[in-house]
Design a protein around this motif. Structure first.
Motif, short mmCIF file in Angstrom:
data_model
loop_
_atom_site.label_atom_id
_atom_site.label_comp_id
_atom_site.label_asym_id
_atom_site.label_seq_id
_atom_site.Cartn_x
_atom_site.Cartn_y
_atom_site.Cartn_z
N ARG A 115 11.34 -18.44 78.30
CA ARG A 115 11.93 -18.30 78.00
C ARG A 115 12.39 -19.96 77.76
O ARG A 115 13.00 -20.82 76.74
CB ARG A 115 13.65 -17.30 77.77
N PHE A 116 12.71 -19.68 78.96
CA PHE A 116 13.00 -21.72 79.22
C PHE A 116 12.06 -22.37 78.53
O PHE A 116 11.96 -24.23 78.57
CB PHE A 116 13.18 -22.34 80.87
N ALA A 119 12.43 -22.67 75.04
CA ALA A 119 12.85 -24.20 74.76
C ALA A 119 13.58 -25.49 74.71
O ALA A 119 14.00 -26.11 74.80
CB ALA A 119 14.64 -23.27 75.27
N ASN A 120 12.36 -25.83 75.84
CA ASN A 120 12.19 -27.23 76.78
C ASN A 120 10.60 -27.38 77.26
O ASN A 120 10.64 -27.90 78.38
CB ASN A 120 12.97 -26.91 77.73
N ILE A 285 19.31 -29.18 83.44
CA ILE A 285 18.77 -28.56 82.24
C ILE A 285 19.07 -27.19 82.45
O ILE A 285 19.00 -26.25 82.26
CB ILE A 285 17.80 -29.27 81.17
N PHE A 286 17.38 -27.56 84.17
CA PHE A 286 17.18 -25.64 83.64
C PHE A 286 18.47 -25.11 84.76
O PHE A 286 18.57 -23.72 84.53
CB PHE A 286 15.95 -26.25 85.35
N ASP A 288 21.75 -25.52 83.80
CA ASP A 288 22.76 -24.67 83.23
C ASP A 288 21.94 -23.53 82.63
O ASP A 288 22.98 -22.67 81.75
CB ASP A 288 22.59 -26.37 81.15
N TRP A 289 20.35 -23.43 82.11
CA TRP A 289 19.56 -22.66 81.75
C TRP A 289 19.26 -20.94 82.51
O TRP A 289 20.05 -20.40 82.02
CB TRP A 289 18.43 -22.53 81.15
N ALA A 292 23.20 -19.71 81.91
CA ALA A 292 23.69 -18.64 81.15
C ALA A 292 22.32 -17.70 81.25
O ALA A 292 23.12 -16.27 80.71
CB ALA A 292 23.12 -20.04 80.11
N GLU A 293 21.82 -17.47 81.94
CA GLU A 293 20.92 -16.62 81.78
C GLU A 293 21.56 -15.47 82.88
O GLU A 293 21.27 -14.18 82.07
CB GLU A 293 19.56 -16.75 82.20
#
Length: 328
Positions: A115-116, A119-120, A285-286, A288-289, A292-293
């Motif tokens: 998913r990461f 998205a990235n 960014i990772f 923050d992901w 959220a996960e």
């Protein structure tokens, strides 16, 4: 001393030896002989006209002067490393280097990692699986995901709790097909109990479930981590204690069954870095992901009917007394 005459090689050898308080470990890190490390430090002490180490039987100890010099050198070398890494990163593919222990990586992170990537797509994730807490030096990961039984903070780094950990028994449907129904916690002792590192896990869970005199000394497989005990449970080898976060998909699919709602508080999950507010862009960014996960996983568990929230320390739970090493 003039800058042009600074003994940089000797200072580097001293910093590594002082950080490890070991000439042999310094030699391993710098890929030179122990004799070379010893000679360079002797020459540095001669130049400074003062000892930096006390040579004791089978070990070395920093003098007060050595401690002061080490503090300055470590900060200086770390700053140089970070600056060089930042310069190099501007000319390279965006990369998030992440360290994780094996169970967290295989049971939770890897199933979500695609998913990461979707998205990235411009960020490559380099995953290093290692149970030890790294020092976050330039050649190492910038972020670490860790489970800890007891610790909530560690030296020379920042840690952010992502979730509490709660363990509960799980069993494959095949084990229940031909036997008597499981009606009370003590009925689980009819099956092989799968252990992770210590038999205290099951002892504590049975006590929490009201089975004060539970005897869990009977032979049963002992596994090094929770990923292995979960896999054994999926294969029908016995009943395992598995963290709720590690088995959401299996419970939804029915490949594992949770016979009781009793949950044993067994620590927490943490995001760790040298400085969480000064991450590179890919690492930020990772991070923050990941936040959220974890929040999504916690919310999914909290909304499941009949299950306690894992957002905080729930009353009625007892702490795990696992005989295991903390993060570091």
């Amino acid at each position: 001393m003039k800058r042009s005459r600074l003994p940089l090689t000797a200072l580097r050898s001293f910093e590594v030896a002082g950080r490890h308080t070991s000439f042999s470990r310094a030699a391993e890190e710098l890929h030179v002989s122990q004799a070379a490390i010893s000679r360079q430090i002797r020459e540095l002490e001669t130049t400074l006209s003062t000892p930096l180490f006390e040579r004791l039987h089978r070990k070395v100890v920093l003098t007060e002067t050595g401690k002061a010099l080490l503090t300055q050198l470590t900060a200086s070398f770390d700053g140089i490393e970070r600056m060089l890494a930042d310069i190099a990163a501007r000319c390279q593919t965006k990369t998030a280097r992440v360290s994780s222990d094996a169970s967290l990586a295989s049971c939770w992170l890897i199933p979500r990692l695609d998913r990461f990537r979707r998205a990235n797509p411009d960020i490559d994730v380099v995953l290093d699986v290692d149970p030890r807490l790294i020092e976050f030096r330039a050649e190492q990961a910038e972020l670490a995901l860790r489970f800890s039984f007891h610790n909530t903070s560690w030296a020379n780094s920042e840690a952010e709790r992502l979730a509490y950990a709660y363990e509960t028994p799980v069993v494959a449907p095949v084990l229940l097909a031909n036997g008597a129904p499981i009606e009370k916690p003590g009925d689980l002792r009819r099956f092989t109990l799968l252990h992770e590192e210590s038999r205290e896990h099951w002892k504590n869970w049975f006590r929490l479930a009201g089975e004060e005199e539970a005897d869990v000394r009977a032979p049963g497989p002992m596994y090094a981590d929770m990923a292995l005990s979960k896999q054994a449970a999926l294969l029908g080898h016995g009943v395992a204690l598995v963290d709720l976060l590690y088995m959401q998909d299996e419970l939804a699919a029915g490949t594992l069954i949770r016979p009781f709602a009793t949950e044993l508080n067994s620590g927490g999950y943490f995001l760790v870095a040298r400085n969480l507010s000064k991450l590179s862009e890919p690492a930020r960014i990772f991070a923050d992901w990941i936040r959220a996960e974890f929040a999504a996983s916690v919310a999914a568990l909290s909304s499941t009917k009949g299950e306690r929230s894992v957002l905080g320390a729930a009353s009625g739970h007892i702490p795990s007394t696992r005989l295991s090493e903390p993060l570091n």
